[in-house]
Design a protein around this motif. Sequence first.
Motif, PDB file in Angstrom:
ATOM      1  N   GLN A   1     -78.428 -23.676   9.963  1.00  0.00           N
ATOM      2  CA  GLN A   1     -77.920 -23.706   8.585  1.00  0.00           C
ATOM      3  C   GLN A   1     -79.059 -23.631   7.557  1.00  0.00           C
ATOM      4  OE1 GLN A   1     -74.431 -26.446   7.869  1.00  0.00           O
ATOM      5  NE2 GLN A   1     -74.931 -27.104   9.959  1.00  0.00           N
ATOM      6  N   LEU A   2     -80.219 -24.210   7.908  1.00  0.00           N
ATOM      7  CA  LEU A   2     -81.373 -24.158   7.008  1.00  0.00           C
ATOM      8  C   LEU A   2     -82.155 -22.861   7.177  1.00  0.00           C
ATOM      9  CD1 LEU A   2     -82.675 -27.822   7.374  1.00  0.00           C
ATOM     10  CD2 LEU A   2     -81.701 -26.817   5.303  1.00  0.00           C
ATOM     11  N   GLN A   3     -81.810 -22.103   8.216  1.00  0.00           N
ATOM     12  CA  GLN A   3     -82.480 -20.834   8.527  1.00  0.00           C
ATOM     13  C   GLN A   3     -83.995 -21.024   8.674  1.00  0.00           C
ATOM     14  OE1 GLN A   3     -81.197 -18.164   5.395  1.00  0.00           O
ATOM     15  NE2 GLN A   3     -79.293 -17.674   6.454  1.00  0.00           N
ATOM     16  N   THR A   4     -84.346 -21.971   9.532  1.00  0.00           N
ATOM     17  CA  THR A   4     -85.760 -22.241   9.765  1.00  0.00           C
ATOM     18  C   THR A   4     -85.980 -22.563  11.236  1.00  0.00           C
ATOM     19  OG1 THR A   4     -87.659 -23.530   8.985  1.00  0.00           O
ATOM     20  CG2 THR A   4     -85.589 -24.728   9.239  1.00  0.00           C
ATOM     21  N   SER A   5     -87.224 -22.909  11.608  1.00  0.00           N
ATOM     22  CA  SER A   5     -87.542 -23.192  13.011  1.00  0.00           C
ATOM     23  C   SER A   5     -87.959 -24.658  13.172  1.00  0.00           C
ATOM     24  CB  SER A   5     -88.664 -22.272  13.497  1.00  0.00           C
ATOM     25  OG  SER A   5     -89.803 -22.403  12.669  1.00  0.00           O
TER      26      SER A   5
END
Length: 204
Positions: A21-25
């Motif tokens: 949902q945060l579009q991160t790793s």
Amino acid sequence: MKQMTATGTTVEEAVQSALEQLQTSRDQVNVDVIDEGKKGFLGFGSKPAIVKVSILKDPVQDAELFIAEVAEKMGAPVETKTEVHNRDISIDLAGEKIALLIGKRGQTLNSLQYLVQLVVNRESDQFYTVLLDAEGYRDRRKETLETLAERLAEKAVRTGKAVKLEPMPSYERKIIHTALQDHHKVKTDSNGNDPKRHVVIEPR
């Protein structure tokens, strides 16, 4: 700081949900486990795992983005070269209209440096020191200040009176103090309050 709370049947599932949902790793976030959850028995008494995931701030990226935005608005786009040593961030600026970003006696550059330091530290758990340079301006300014210090020291000795310099940021005042620290005929001191704090050279 961008963050969110997510749930899942396991902690890892909850973390993965938040990352998507945060579009991160995973290496770009900090994870706080609020509840590890409970599997239950035959589907009864189970509790979901709950985690709070926060995106870690990148002080260098924040600094470079801020500089790029300000420079663009001033009509003087720049390229940045950044070096980080522990908590010291040194950024060198280069561009066709670099003089606009330096300003008179480096005043614009000093103001920009102050703002960048605020941006870098506003949400950081650690304090970073930022030093902005522009195509070798700081070295040229250092030489100018050292020459000025020697000339005004001679004036103080010749006239027998204290000489007051113009207001300067702390690291420029330090250059003056350092240049004259071994001078046998004068002593230096800083007077006033920022932004009008200045160096005074007095005969011994």
